[in-house]
Design a protein around this motif. Structure first.
Motif, mmCIF file in Angstrom:
data_model
loop_
_atom_site.group_PDB
_atom_site.id
_atom_site.type_symbol
_atom_site.label_atom_id
_atom_site.label_comp_id
_atom_site.label_asym_id
_atom_site.label_seq_id
_atom_site.Cartn_x
_atom_site.Cartn_y
_atom_site.Cartn_z
ATOM 1 N N ALA B 156 53.744 69.081 19.589
ATOM 2 C CA ALA B 156 52.601 68.953 18.519
ATOM 3 C C ALA B 156 53.077 69.161 17.238
ATOM 4 N N GLY B 157 53.199 67.920 16.551
ATOM 5 C CA GLY B 157 53.349 68.179 14.965
ATOM 6 C C GLY B 157 52.214 68.195 14.427
ATOM 7 N N THR B 158 51.992 68.523 13.002
ATOM 8 C CA THR B 158 50.912 68.464 12.267
ATOM 9 C C THR B 158 49.870 67.185 12.779
ATOM 10 N N THR B 159 50.647 66.121 12.691
ATOM 11 C CA THR B 159 49.941 64.880 12.608
ATOM 12 C C THR B 159 49.127 64.994 14.288
ATOM 13 N N THR B 160 50.023 65.297 15.452
ATOM 14 C CA THR B 160 49.578 65.200 16.718
ATOM 15 C C THR B 160 48.448 66.075 16.772
ATOM 16 N N LEU B 161 48.695 67.170 16.353
ATOM 17 C CA LEU B 161 47.538 68.228 16.316
ATOM 18 C C LEU B 161 46.393 67.782 15.664
ATOM 19 N N VAL B 162 46.279 67.216 14.395
ATOM 20 C CA VAL B 162 45.272 66.805 13.648
ATOM 21 C C VAL B 162 44.539 65.736 14.557
ATOM 22 N N ILE B 163 45.256 64.694 15.095
ATOM 23 C CA ILE B 163 44.879 63.620 15.972
ATOM 24 C C ILE B 163 44.220 64.117 17.168
ATOM 25 N N GLY B 164 44.876 65.424 17.684
ATOM 26 C CA GLY B 164 44.012 65.630 18.883
ATOM 27 C C GLY B 164 42.879 66.364 18.511
ATOM 28 N N GLY B 165 42.752 67.034 17.549
ATOM 29 C CA GLY B 165 41.613 67.558 17.063
ATOM 30 C C GLY B 165 40.512 66.574 16.826
ATOM 31 N N ILE B 166 40.828 65.428 16.220
ATOM 32 C CA ILE B 166 39.879 64.529 15.929
ATOM 33 C C ILE B 166 39.521 64.083 17.285
ATOM 34 N N ALA B 167 40.233 63.702 18.161
ATOM 35 C CA ALA B 167 39.780 63.360 19.589
ATOM 36 C C ALA B 167 38.730 63.970 20.264
ATOM 37 N N ILE B 168 39.126 65.538 20.267
ATOM 38 C CA ILE B 168 38.390 66.593 20.830
ATOM 39 C C ILE B 168 36.976 66.450 20.296
ATOM 40 N N ASN B 169 37.161 66.623 18.923
ATOM 41 C CA ASN B 169 35.890 66.773 17.970
ATOM 42 C C ASN B 169 34.775 65.557 18.409
ATOM 43 N N SER B 170 35.653 64.100 18.292
ATOM 44 C CA SER B 170 34.688 63.180 18.511
ATOM 45 C C SER B 170 34.095 63.004 19.808
ATOM 46 N N LEU B 171 34.900 63.513 20.959
ATOM 47 C CA LEU B 171 34.348 63.419 22.206
ATOM 48 C C LEU B 171 33.308 64.443 22.286
ATOM 49 N N ALA B 172 33.471 65.746 21.799
ATOM 50 C CA ALA B 172 32.466 66.666 22.074
ATOM 51 C C ALA B 172 31.230 66.463 21.164
ATOM 52 N N GLY B 173 31.566 65.456 19.951
ATOM 53 C CA GLY B 173 30.510 65.149 19.100
ATOM 54 C C GLY B 173 29.540 63.909 19.862
ATOM 55 N N SER B 174 30.195 62.941 20.258
ATOM 56 C CA SER B 174 29.583 62.069 20.826
ATOM 57 C C SER B 174 28.792 62.408 21.960
ATOM 58 N N LEU B 175 29.234 63.348 22.883
ATOM 59 C CA LEU B 175 28.560 63.930 23.936
ATOM 60 C C LEU B 175 27.263 64.499 23.616
ATOM 61 N N THR B 176 27.315 65.493 22.484
ATOM 62 C CA THR B 176 26.279 66.178 22.030
ATOM 63 C C THR B 176 25.193 65.192 21.554
ATOM 64 N N ALA B 177 25.769 64.115 20.931
ATOM 65 C CA ALA B 177 24.856 62.958 20.256
ATOM 66 C C ALA B 177 23.931 62.251 21.458
ATOM 67 N N LEU B 178 24.829 62.270 22.547
ATOM 68 C CA LEU B 178 24.266 61.645 23.573
ATOM 69 C C LEU B 178 23.128 62.634 24.003
ATOM 70 N N ALA B 179 23.317 63.805 24.220
ATOM 71 C CA ALA B 179 22.130 64.781 24.411
ATOM 72 C C ALA B 179 21.082 64.823 23.687
ATOM 73 N N LEU B 180 21.151 64.551 22.320
ATOM 74 C CA LEU B 180 20.351 64.594 21.275
ATOM 75 C C LEU B 180 19.472 63.237 21.539
ATOM 76 N N ASN B 181 20.233 62.152 22.056
ATOM 77 C CA ASN B 181 19.533 60.915 21.968
ATOM 78 C C ASN B 181 18.567 61.164 23.228
ATOM 79 N N LEU B 182 18.939 61.772 24.151
ATOM 80 C CA LEU B 182 18.044 61.788 25.498
ATOM 81 C C LEU B 182 17.283 63.134 25.126
ATOM 82 N N ALA B 183 17.060 63.468 24.154
ATOM 83 C CA ALA B 183 16.162 64.724 24.012
ATOM 84 C C ALA B 183 14.538 64.371 24.219
ATOM 85 N N PRO B 184 13.862 65.333 25.096
ATOM 86 C CA PRO B 184 12.517 64.923 25.474
ATOM 87 C C PRO B 184 11.518 64.625 24.299
ATOM 88 N N ASN B 185 11.717 65.551 23.282
ATOM 89 C CA ASN B 185 10.711 65.083 22.099
ATOM 90 C C ASN B 185 11.675 65.405 20.628
#
Lengths: 267, 347
Positions: B156-185
């Motif tokens: 992992a060079g700096t670039t790989t790491l930052v891109i990997g971080g973006i990937a994990i962040n956006s995956l976690a972020g989108s799943l969190t958004a999904l949970a919010l979307n399905l929020a009961p109220n």
């Protein structure tokens, strides 16, 4: 301390790198590991250092397997100098050399007097005392390599395995480093160095191991290994020979015109 | 052996030789303790600390005693613990991946921990089992650290790491958004959004008791990796040749990060950039030695977090700014400056 490799093979990505290598490394000798690019020298050195297991065959250290001895105990007995070894943080040279003492230090124990003495000796031997407070990133290539070599010496291991320790040095530092390694061998340490400079290898080493296409082509004193025929077959070169004060030397002179050196008909 | 000419030509002593390591540790510990005390004293209502402590010790359940025991003390203690966890883990990840940009928030460990906590929140598990929330956070953090390790294993060079971080962040972020979307109220969703911003406000002693053991365990695991991280300065082969088992180190650091950051995030939400800024500020003071950087980065992280949490209470904005918002506002420009400098060095 001795290392014995028996019928060692290694592969990388399905391609054979080493096949059926059998040899022994002992203390008190300066052994040069030579051979053309891609011969498997680094792979063999890493296997001898216990850093990678062979795909087949066995490697023993004083008759025992690496697993039996344990990684830390082995680290106290074998020091390894990587080729183009990275230094990832802007450490000071002295702190870097102190890393060579890690195998001797417990998880919590501080730096002992023995650690300081070993570091001091390693800095002195490699002529890097004046660089001790410099940050490694600011050193020249040669200075950096000598500091890295000092790190391996600081371990005070009984065997020192070095991958191309002189390739990046200027002629003066090449001569000094080769003499340093030879002196270390005279003092009892077993030294194995991957070398590309045949003239230096012939002059300083007690023993040469010629590796080509993953197999040992010759193993013995330099004058017995570096014959015209073997140099032609393995390297595809012809050498110029001479003598200085009765000491023979050789100089790679002609690249023989053949795509594959092995196809060259014997002349 | 210092001669006259040596003295004359000597450059001013570099920072790491002017400040001895024990003095640095002591100084930072004092700073964190002082900020912890300030965090107890500073609040929205005028507060007589002496009287409050007196009441508390005498067992008088006065209002001030309650404020101290149930609000001020837990908040300051959590700031200390969470900040230490983030600073320490940031330093450990930087040493492990040999990259000054590795940080729990940036590489996705924090957001994955937040996702784990949100999932637990949602499933209703947190209502039945108090420990479920920190466990969810730890599971998320461990998953992200493992994923990161797989990427780092391929160099992992700096670039790989930052891109990997973006990937994990956006995956976690989108799943969190999904949970919010399905929020009961909408209120449940709003509650989660505010929690995600990261804050130390209104946390109680219960949460403190819940996360203290895993955090301490995580610290111990991470701090015990100091020598191996020093050896890794010279690359993996050399570290192995110096007697370190890198597979064991990986497990130790992943477990340490999961325990410390996972439980921190599950209580405070995502507090970003502390793990990036703290090691970066301290590195010159310890001669860039990754092992020595661990403890001092933890202490600096605790100080930074406490200072930011004091700042949100002193700022006149109402409603109170979230701690995570403040650290991000300070940290993001810091990150940009850091990347700018790294690019120049790599060029």
């Amino acid at each position: 301390m001795r290392i014995d490799a028996t019928a060692v093979s290694a592969t990388a990505g399905g391609r054979g790198i080493l096949s059926g290598v059998t040899l022994g490394i002992e203390a008190g000798r300066f052994t040069g590991l030579i051979g053309p690019n891609g011969a498997g020298k680094t792979t063999l050195l890493r296997i001898l250092a216990g850093l990678a297991p062979p795909a087949a065959g066995s490697v023993t250290f004083d008759g025992e397997s690496a697993a039996r001895i344990g990684r830390r105990a082995l680290a106290r007995r074998i020091a390894y100098l990587a080729q183009d070894g990275p230094v990832h943080w802007p450490l000071r040279a002295e702190a870097l050399v102190m890393l060579g003492r890690l195998p001797h230090r417990g998880t919590l124990g501080g730096i002992t007097a023995a650690d300081r003495t070993a570091v001091e000796r390693a800095l002195t031997t490699t002529g890097t005392l004046s660089l001790r407070h410099r940050i490694v990133g600011t050193l020249s290539g040669g200075e950096r390599l000598r500091v890295l070599l000092a790190r391996t010496l600081a371990t005070e291991a009984s065997l020192l395995l070095a991958d191309e320790p002189v390739a990046a040095l200027d002629p003066r530092h090449q001569l000094e480093t080769m003499a340093l390694l030879r002196d270390a061998a005279r003092a009892g340490t077993g030294v194995v160095a991957v070398l590309h400079d045949l003239a230096l290898a012939a002059r300083f080493c007690d023993r040469l191991i010629l590796l080509a296409d993953g197999a040992v082509r010759a193993d013995g004193p330099p004058e017995a290994v570096l014959t015209d025929e073997r140099l032609r077959d393995s390297y595809g070169i012809a050498v110029h020979r001479g003598a200085v004060d009765g000491q023979p030397f050789l100089l790679p002179w002609t690249a023989l015109s053949s795509a594959s050196p092995k196809d060259t008909p014997p002349s | 052996m210092s001669t006259m000419s040596d003295t004359l030509h000597a450059a001013p002593l570099p920072l790491d030789e002017r400040v001895p390591y024990p003095a640095l540790v002591a100084g930072l510990a004092l700073l964190a303790a002082a900020l912890g005390l300030a965090s107890v004293v500073i609040g929205y209502v005028p507060f007589d600390l002496g009287a409050a402590f007196g009441d508390l010790l005498d067992g008088r359940a006065t209002l001030t005693a309650l404020v101290l025991a149930e609000l001020r003390l837990p908040r300051a203690a959590l700031g200390l613990l969470v900040g230490f966890s983030l600073g320490l883990t940031g330093a450990a990840m930087q040493g492990w991946l040999r990259n000054p940009l590795a940080e729990p928030g940036l590489v996705g460990v924090s957001s994955a921990a937040a996702l784990g906590a949100v999932i637990v929140f949602y499933s209703g598990l947190s209502a039945t089992l108090a420990l479920a929330l920190p466990l969810g956070g730890m599971a998320g953090a461990a998953a992200a650290a493992l994923l990161l390790n797989v990427m780092a294993a391929r160099g992992a060079g700096t670039t790989t790491l930052v891109i990997g971080g973006i990937a994990i962040n956006s995956l976690a972020g989108s799943l969190t958004a999904l949970a919010l979307n399905l929020a009961p109220n909408p209120y449940a969703a709003l509650e989660i959004v505010f929690w995600l911003m990261g804050s130390l406000a209104d946390r109680g002693t219960d949460q403190l008791r819940l996360v203290l053991p895993p955090m301490l365990a995580g610290w111990a695991l991470t701090l015990s990796a100091a020598r191996a991280l020093d050896a890794l300065t010279l690359g993996e082969d050399t570290a192995r040749s110096l007697g370190f088992d890198l597979a064991a180190l990986r497990m130790r650091l992943i477990a340490g990060a999961a325990l410390a950051v996972g439980s921190a995030v599950s209580v405070t939400g995502a507090v970003g950039f502390v793990g990036l800024v703290a090691p970066h500020l301290l590195r010159p003071l310890v001669g860039a030695r990754p092992g020595r950087l661990l403890l001092v980065s933890g202490l600096a992280g605790a100080s930074l977090t406490l200072a930011a949490d004091i700042a949100v209470r002193l700022l006149p904005t109402r409603p109170e700014l979230k701690l995570g918002v403040v650290t991000a506002l300070i940290g993001a420009p810091f990150l940009i400056a850091l990347i700018w400098r790294l690019r120049r060095e790599e060029a």
